[in-house]
Each structure stands twice: as C-alpha cells, then as structure tokens.
Design a protein around this motif. Sequence first.
Motif, mmCIF file in Angstrom:
data_model
loop_
_atom_site.group_PDB
_atom_site.id
_atom_site.type_symbol
_atom_site.label_atom_id
_atom_site.label_comp_id
_atom_site.label_asym_id
_atom_site.label_seq_id
_atom_site.Cartn_x
_atom_site.Cartn_y
_atom_site.Cartn_z
ATOM 1 N N ASN A 1 0.801 -1.233 0.000
ATOM 2 C CA ASN A 1 0.000 0.000 0.000
ATOM 3 C C ASN A 1 0.831 1.280 0.000
ATOM 4 O O ASN A 1 0.314 2.362 0.296
ATOM 5 N N HIS A 2 2.108 1.194 -0.338
ATOM 6 C CA HIS A 2 2.946 2.394 -0.349
ATOM 7 C C HIS A 2 2.863 3.055 -1.727
ATOM 8 O O HIS A 2 2.852 2.368 -2.746
ATOM 9 N N PRO A 3 2.833 4.397 -1.760
ATOM 10 C CA PRO A 3 2.731 5.091 -3.062
ATOM 11 C C PRO A 3 3.841 4.738 -4.057
ATOM 12 O O PRO A 3 3.628 4.815 -5.273
ATOM 13 N N VAL A 4 5.030 4.334 -3.584
ATOM 14 C CA VAL A 4 6.112 4.036 -4.546
ATOM 15 C C VAL A 4 5.785 2.831 -5.438
ATOM 16 O O VAL A 4 6.405 2.658 -6.483
ATOM 17 N N ASP B 1 3.389 2.664 -7.247
ATOM 18 C CA ASP B 1 2.807 3.235 -8.477
ATOM 19 C C ASP B 1 3.809 4.056 -9.269
ATOM 20 O O ASP B 1 3.448 4.623 -10.309
ATOM 21 N N GLU B 2 5.048 4.141 -8.807
ATOM 22 C CA GLU B 2 6.053 4.952 -9.502
ATOM 23 C C GLU B 2 6.399 4.320 -10.843
ATOM 24 O O GLU B 2 6.846 3.181 -10.911
ATOM 25 N N THR C 1 13.817 5.043 -6.658
ATOM 26 C CA THR C 1 13.094 6.012 -5.843
ATOM 27 C C THR C 1 13.496 5.841 -4.384
ATOM 28 O O THR C 1 14.384 5.053 -4.063
ATOM 29 N N ILE D 1 12.218 6.122 -0.002
ATOM 30 C CA ILE D 1 11.169 6.263 1.012
ATOM 31 C C ILE D 1 11.825 6.760 2.301
ATOM 32 O O ILE D 1 13.011 6.510 2.543
ATOM 33 N N THR E 1 12.313 0.636 -8.725
ATOM 34 C CA THR E 1 10.864 0.668 -8.920
ATOM 35 C C THR E 1 10.428 -0.611 -9.654
ATOM 36 O O THR E 1 11.254 -1.331 -10.226
#
Length: 267
Positions: free
Chosen positions: A171-174, A176-177, A183, A185, A199
């Motif tokens: 569920n971490h936004p990365v 979707d990177e 990237t 965190i 990614t």
Amino acid sequence: MALVGAHNHKDKELRIHESLDELGTDLADYIAELSETSVKERGVFAVALSGGSLIGLLGKLCEAPYNKTVDWTKWYILWADERVVAKNHADSNYKLAKEGFFSKVPIVPSHVHSINDSVSAEEAANEYEFVIRQLVKSRVISVSDTSDCPKFDLILLGIGPDGHVASLFPNHPVLDEKDEWVTFITDSPKPPPERITFTLPVINSASNVVVVVTGDSKADAAHLAVDDVGPDSPLVPAKLVQPTKGKLVWFLDKPAASKLEGFQFSE
C-alpha cells in the motif's frame, strides 16, 4: 538434489526444496549458469542484490566449484534496495553482502556500485539512478526492448512476511512509480526508515528475476503472491513482480511453501 517440487506456475517457475542447504546449492547452480550465459552473450553479468537472509544463501557461490568456475571479473554488483545508513552500519545491505558474499570471491572492487550514504535518501536515489544510467550508456547494463528501463541480467529478491520486495512495501505510493528507475522512502514500516529502492518497472524489465523465500513466517506472503487468491485478499508487492519478457523463478524451502495451493508434502 531433493527437489520437492518444481513446476511452471503460469508465468513463474517454482523450485521447492527439502532443506536450506539444497536450496542454496540449486540457487548457486542457477546463478552460475546465468552468469556463464550472460558473459558469453554480453561479456558481462550485471546483478542487483537485496538484503536479508538471501545473502546467507549466496554463500555456496563462494565455495568450490563456483569460486573457481564462475568468471567473477565480469560481474557488476548493484543493489535493488539499500538502507540509507553508513556502509559499516549493521542495517547496511552493502555490509551484509560484502561480509557474506563478494569479499570471498575475486570480484573487481570498481565493479561494485553502492549508494552514496552521506546524503539524503532522495539525493541517494537520484545519484544511484545516474550511476545506473552511466552503466547503461557504457553497455554494462542492457536496455529493455519494450521501454527505456535498464535490463539487469539478474535481480535477486527476498520477500518479507508482509509480502514486500526490495523496499516496496504494501500500500505504499512508490508501488505506483512509473517514471523513476530508483526512488526513495523515508517512512519504511520496518526500520531503518530511509531507503532507496528500484521501482517495479526496473524489476520487471530484468532478463531474470529470482525470488528467494525461506521459513514458515513467509508462508502466508508466498501464498498471497503466488496463488490466485481473489480480489478480497490483500495485494502484496511480491505479486507485482511479473517480468515483461524475462524469466521469473521462485526458490522456496518447504516451510515457506507450506501454504501454496497444490503442494501436498508427505512427511
């Protein structure tokens, strides 16, 4: 080789072993073979490592026959994820890999590319992406046929009990990177909080991805990642490891595979 089960499971191959020792030997065989093929075809072997118990299982590669038969001078080592801590820190994936693996074989020191740990996580990720871009430019790392992503010869991943791979957490936004190769965190759910990570597009552009899973604490995560569990089950990042054109192989021991559908183990 007491392979409990090996079969193709849709888009992945599963290799399930009786013991860690046998898993380590099969893994070493597999990596040595990939190395030989890559060196023949490209003259180099570009590998990205992760941390955790995976590194201990690479120990077999430091022993006979591999320590003599593998062309270590052609290896280039990078990290699919790293904790932004000093290289001598207990949490450093670099330290773990150096002590457990590459200091024991004749890998060229300048072929080992670690992060800059003296800057912020964001700067470390940007700098690491630049390093990879230079290696792509000099053809040490190939380029994907289907995108501009780097195409590593091998990316080696472990998996956490929560199903995370590299430092891609549930569920971490990365997750979707899509644009960055590397990237960062600053809020990792397990310490240390600051990390850099490849990614998903980079992981899924590799020629070969190996996921190593051991121990019963990983059995639920393996089940959620490998089996068709339906939309109501939690989506674990390991399930999103689906190489576009490359080969995906999971190496598991029996406890880690104990909840997989279709595997009945006789004691």
